[in-house]
Design an enzyme around this catalytic site. Sequence first.
Site, PDB file in Angstrom:
ATOM      1  CB  SER A  97      -9.350  -2.689  -5.919  1.00 22.80           C
ATOM      2  OG  SER A  97     -10.281  -3.093  -5.344  1.00 22.80           O
ATOM      3  CE1 TYR A  98     -13.062  -2.529  -2.500  1.00 20.78           C
ATOM      4  CE2 TYR A  98     -13.763  -4.494  -0.708  1.00 20.78           C
ATOM      5  CZ  TYR A  98     -13.774  -3.373  -1.820  1.00 20.78           C
ATOM      6  OH  TYR A  98     -15.182  -3.982  -2.427  1.00 20.78           O
ATOM      7  N   GLY A  99      -7.084  -1.501  -1.024  1.00 15.22           N
ATOM      8  CA  GLY A  99      -5.740  -1.081   0.000  1.00 15.22           C
ATOM      9  C   GLY A  99      -4.690  -2.393   0.883  1.00 15.22           C
TER      10      GLY A  99
END
Length: 293
Positions: free
Chosen positions: A53-55
């Site tokens: 989920s961290y780009g």
Amino acid sequence: MEKRAFGNTGLSVSLLGFGAGHVGKDQQEEHQVEKLLNLLPDLGINFIDTAHSYGLSEERIGKFLSHRRKEFIISSKGGYDVDWNAEWTFESAAKSVDESLRRMKTEYIDIYHLHSCSKKVLEKGEVISALEKAKEAGKIGIIAFSGENEDLDYAMDSGKFGSIQTSVNFCDQHGLANQVKRAAALGLGVIGKRPIANAPWRFDTAPVGHYSAEYWYRFHKMQVNNFGLDWNELAIRFSAFAPGVSTVITGTSSVEHLKQNLKAVSKGPLPDEIIQHLHEEFSKYDNDWSGLI
């Protein structure tokens, strides 16, 4: 850089790890991210924590560090996509592992977490089974859980996980006094997240809607004394040398900030009187303040 045993896993991790959330943001220029990531091993940091989920985080780790793969212990997390939509099925968990491997250009991930899922999800067993299959296939080394409170208790009691990740800072000591304390007896590695409590001292007034808001409230409620130390230094030394913690992960996109953190931990543990003060202030409100997800 001090290295510590990561529970009974056989891994040895730097006491200061790197949280790779910031380097996944679109506004971070590629050449700056490349410079920062490749500086880590030169400074003695061998532990990187990232997540699906961290780009662009996993993708950039693969792009800029795959040629140095053996120099790092990589921790990642699955369960949410980049828009923070939850995906808690066997199929989605298995796919998440494969996608992380692809993005980071690696054949294995040392530590792979279920990213803050609920006790209810864990009880179904699907996502745990998916990670067990991935481990059997050599895709991941350690099955881990990132979370707090009763969800983390259930994960630890299940005996399915080799390490945990939980909030550890002077504004968030619930996990430290409970789950982290138990982890040593269970032989679990412990990753302390948010070691500087999202730096609430940056704000003169309550940062409503900001991710630091809850810690800002706690920080001012506790009325802690910094004993003349820089707040950042006090916070990170408290967390990094808390009993039972294997490594703490600090997120930054700044080389200068990273070096400041290194300088702080090089000073070692805080004096006992400061630690006692921080414990006493938190204990006044501990019944109301659970671990922050």
